[in-house]
Design a protein around this motif. Structure first.
Motif, PDB file in Angstrom:
ATOM      1  N   THR A   1       5.900   9.967  33.195  1.00 42.80           N
ATOM      2  CA  THR A   1       6.041   9.449  31.848  1.00 42.80           C
ATOM      3  C   THR A   1       7.265  10.068  31.195  1.00 42.80           C
ATOM      4  O   THR A   1       7.697  11.160  31.567  1.00 42.80           O
ATOM      5  CB  THR A   1       4.780   9.735  31.004  1.00 42.80           C
ATOM      6  N   GLU A   2       7.823   9.340  30.246  1.00 41.13           N
ATOM      7  CA  GLU A   2       8.965   9.856  29.495  1.00 41.13           C
ATOM      8  C   GLU A   2       8.494  10.378  28.154  1.00 41.13           C
ATOM      9  O   GLU A   2       7.754   9.694  27.449  1.00 41.13           O
ATOM     10  CB  GLU A   2      10.007   8.752  29.285  1.00 41.13           C
ATOM     11  N   ILE A   3       8.921  11.584  27.814  1.00 40.86           N
ATOM     12  CA  ILE A   3       8.532  12.214  26.552  1.00 40.86           C
ATOM     13  C   ILE A   3       9.801  12.688  25.861  1.00 40.86           C
ATOM     14  O   ILE A   3      10.658  13.323  26.481  1.00 40.86           O
ATOM     15  CB  ILE A   3       7.580  13.403  26.794  1.00 40.86           C
ATOM     16  N   ARG A   4       9.916  12.365  24.583  1.00 40.89           N
ATOM     17  CA  ARG A   4      11.072  12.826  23.813  1.00 40.89           C
ATOM     18  C   ARG A   4      10.699  14.152  23.145  1.00 40.89           C
ATOM     19  O   ARG A   4       9.762  14.227  22.373  1.00 40.89           O
ATOM     20  CB  ARG A   4      11.464  11.814  22.757  1.00 40.89           C
TER      21      ARG A   4
ATOM     22  N   ALA B   1       1.890  16.881  30.952  1.00 39.02           N
ATOM     23  CA  ALA B   1       1.960  16.754  29.500  1.00 39.02           C
ATOM     24  C   ALA B   1       0.572  16.883  28.869  1.00 39.02           C
ATOM     25  O   ALA B   1       0.394  17.567  27.856  1.00 39.02           O
ATOM     26  CB  ALA B   1       2.592  15.415  29.124  1.00 39.02           C
TER      27      ALA B   1
ATOM     28  N   LEU C   1       2.410  12.777  33.834  1.00 40.39           N
ATOM     29  CA  LEU C   1       1.540  12.681  32.665  1.00 40.39           C
ATOM     30  C   LEU C   1       0.507  13.798  32.653  1.00 40.39           C
ATOM     31  O   LEU C   1       0.186  14.339  31.601  1.00 40.39           O
ATOM     32  CB  LEU C   1       0.860  11.314  32.630  1.00 40.39           C
TER      33      LEU C   1
END
Length: 84
Positions: free
Chosen positions: A48-51, A64, A61
């Motif tokens: 997953t992409e997380i800012r 995170a 994921l």
């Protein structure tokens, strides 16, 4: 005058020792919820992409979710300790 003792040698009315005294309904509930949370975390293995403020980070994921669970547990422990 001496305090009465039970057959196990503990004082009457004293705290129970060992595992039986530690396993309260609240602790059992928290243990079950913790196990369910860990199952949920480790079943979600996609990337997953997380800012993070500015950079965009791609991580699993489960990592995170685990990080957020640990941060939540630390906050909960901190505020419970302050309340006493």
């Amino acid at each position: 005058m001496t305090a009465k003792t039970s057959e196990s040698g503990t004082k009457a009315g004293g705290k129970r020792g060992g595992l039986a005294g530690a396993m309260t309904p609240g602790r059992i509930t928290m243990l079950v919820l913790a196990v369910l949370a860990l199952i949920f975390i480790f079943e979600n293995t996609d990337e997953t992409e997380i800012r993070l403020l500015i950079p965009l980070v791609t991580i699993p994921l489960w990592l995170a979710l685990l990080a957020m669970a640990l941060i939540g547990a630390l906050f909960g422990a901190y505020f419970m300790r302050r309340r006493r």
